[in-house]
Write a protein that holds these residues in place. Structure first.
Motif, PDB file in Angstrom:
ATOM      1  N   MET A  66       0.999  -1.084   0.180  1.00  0.00           N
ATOM      2  CA  MET A  66      -0.478   0.431   0.171  1.00  0.00           C
ATOM      3  C   MET A  66       1.439   1.358   0.005  1.00  0.00           C
ATOM      4  SD  MET A  66      -2.793  -1.533   2.514  1.00  0.00           S
ATOM      5  CE  MET A  66      -3.563   0.770   2.332  1.00  0.00           C
ATOM      6  N   GLN A  78      -1.750   2.939  -1.925  1.00  0.00           N
ATOM      7  CA  GLN A  78      -2.809   2.042  -2.159  1.00  0.00           C
ATOM      8  C   GLN A  78      -3.621   3.576  -1.025  1.00  0.00           C
ATOM      9  OE1 GLN A  78      -4.337   0.394  -4.110  1.00  0.00           O
ATOM     10  NE2 GLN A  78      -2.686   0.893  -4.972  1.00  0.00           N
ATOM     11  N   HIS A  91      -1.630   7.101   0.347  1.00  0.00           N
ATOM     12  CA  HIS A  91      -1.252   7.363  -1.195  1.00  0.00           C
ATOM     13  C   HIS A  91      -0.664   8.400  -1.339  1.00  0.00           C
ATOM     14  CE1 HIS A  91      -5.373   9.972  -0.132  1.00  0.00           C
ATOM     15  NE2 HIS A  91      -4.751  10.081  -1.314  1.00  0.00           N
ATOM     16  N   GLY A 134      -7.854  -1.570  -3.351  1.00  0.00           N
ATOM     17  CA  GLY A 134      -7.870  -1.922  -4.710  1.00  0.00           C
ATOM     18  C   GLY A 134      -8.850  -0.735  -5.970  1.00  0.00           C
ATOM     19  N   THR A 152      -9.243   2.748  -3.816  1.00  0.00           N
ATOM     20  CA  THR A 152      -8.076   3.817  -4.497  1.00  0.00           C
ATOM     21  C   THR A 152      -8.618   3.849  -6.011  1.00  0.00           C
ATOM     22  OG1 THR A 152      -6.326   2.600  -2.958  1.00  0.00           O
ATOM     23  CG2 THR A 152      -5.582   4.005  -5.075  1.00  0.00           C
ATOM     24  N   CYS A 204      -2.419   6.474  -9.747  1.00  0.00           N
ATOM     25  CA  CYS A 204      -3.461   6.384  -7.911  1.00  0.00           C
ATOM     26  C   CYS A 204      -4.615   5.643  -8.424  1.00  0.00           C
ATOM     27  CB  CYS A 204      -3.886   7.045  -7.064  1.00  0.00           C
ATOM     28  SG  CYS A 204      -2.864   8.260  -5.959  1.00  0.00           S
ATOM     29  N   GLY A 207      -4.975   1.236  -8.288  1.00  0.00           N
ATOM     30  CA  GLY A 207      -5.960   1.026  -7.588  1.00  0.00           C
ATOM     31  C   GLY A 207      -6.530  -0.647  -8.633  1.00  0.00           C
TER      32      GLY A 207
END
Length: 289
Positions: free
Chosen positions: A91, A96, A100, A151, A154, A177, A181
């Motif tokens: 992550m 993630q 992020h 995922g 994200t 991003c 994801g």
């Protein structure tokens, strides 16, 4: 020896990204962005370290062949703990949701640096970790469910955030991003070959996007705010027409610009590699499932 080398590479990616983001070291925002990237990755390194210690305690080894062969003999709760700690490391590296925030700020580096970081260095390491440790994930359903949700959220959050940005490079960063994801969500759905295929393809088109943004920013006198783009296009078009109208090699070179050559190469690579390898990955996935 192999374990030490892998740990060195894992940490080395974070250090290199810190130095690259801080390329403009005299800018305060670049300093802050680089520090945030380093701190976020230390959080992920914590998950990685604990998972490694747990594997050593349970199997006495970090060799993946040995770990995979002994995984069926582990207790379910211990195996689930390891399978949850590994996504924690991923992550941070692969930006993630929650961890992020370093990735959009990483655009404070130069545009070629952004193309490198967002396409082929730190952001891909986390996904590769999940792909490499997929047998451990398959032995427990709970981590796969968690990975799928992380995922999916994200991907949705990255796409939604991109709609609210005005900075050209930040829009592409939030696109990264979102794509990451998708990659993680595919891992959670046990679709590893498709995730790997998209991982390779993403490296090409993301580098192409960032370098294209660099060309646009350079052409607009280093302006990144999309609300201010478009001014002066009459004169710029006339200058390009004059260069093209010379019908000489020098004029043609000035018209097409050297900066466009890497974009052409990346565009061809994105088309050809995806076309040539799609069947291999998709058919492999069909046979596995």
């Amino acid at each position: 020896m192999t374990c030490n080398a892998n740990i060195t590479r894992w940490e080395g990616v974070g250090i290199c990204s810190y130095l690259l983001i801080n390329f403009w070291f005299r800018r305060v925002q670049a300093n802050k962005a680089a520090t945030k990237a380093l701190v976020m990755n230390i959080i992920g390194d914590w998950g990685m370290s604990v998972a490694m210690f747990a594997l050593i305690a349970m199997t006495g080894d970090l060799d993946l062949t040995t770990v995979f062969s002994l995984a069926l003999l582990m207790e379910d709760n211990k195996l689930s703990l390891i399978a949850i700690l590994l996504p924690t490391a991923a992550m941070a590296k692969s930006a993630q949701l929650v961890l992020h925030t370093w990735l959009p700020n990483a655009v404070e580096g130069s545009t070629p640096v952004s193309a490198l970081i967002h396409a082929a260095t730190m952001v891909t390491v986390g996904v590769y970790l999940l792909l490499r440790a997929s047998p451990l994930l398959e032995y427990s359903s709970t981590p796969l469910l968690i990975i799928t949700w992380i995922g999916a959220l994200t991907a949705f959050f990255g796409a939604l955030s991109a709609l609210l940005q005005n900075d050209l490079k930040r829009i592409i960063a939030y696109s990264t991003c979102s794509q990451l994801g998708y990659l993680v969500m595919l891992v959670g759905l046990s679709n590893y070959s498709t995730s790997l295929f998209h991982l390779v393809d993403h490296a090409h088109f993301k580098a192409l996007l960032f370098l294209s943004a660099g060309v646009v920013i350079h052409a607009l006198n280093d302006e990144q705010d999309m609300r201010k783009m478009g001014a002066g296009f009459y004169l710029k078009d006339f200058i390009l027409e004059v260069a093209y109208g010379q019908y000489l090699f020098t004029g043609g070179n000035a018209y097409y610009m050297v900066m466009s050559l890497p974009l052409i190469v990346l565009a061809l690579a994105n088309i050809l590699i995806g076309y040539l390898t799609k069947d291999m990955f998709i058919h492999l996935n069909i046979h596995l499932t």
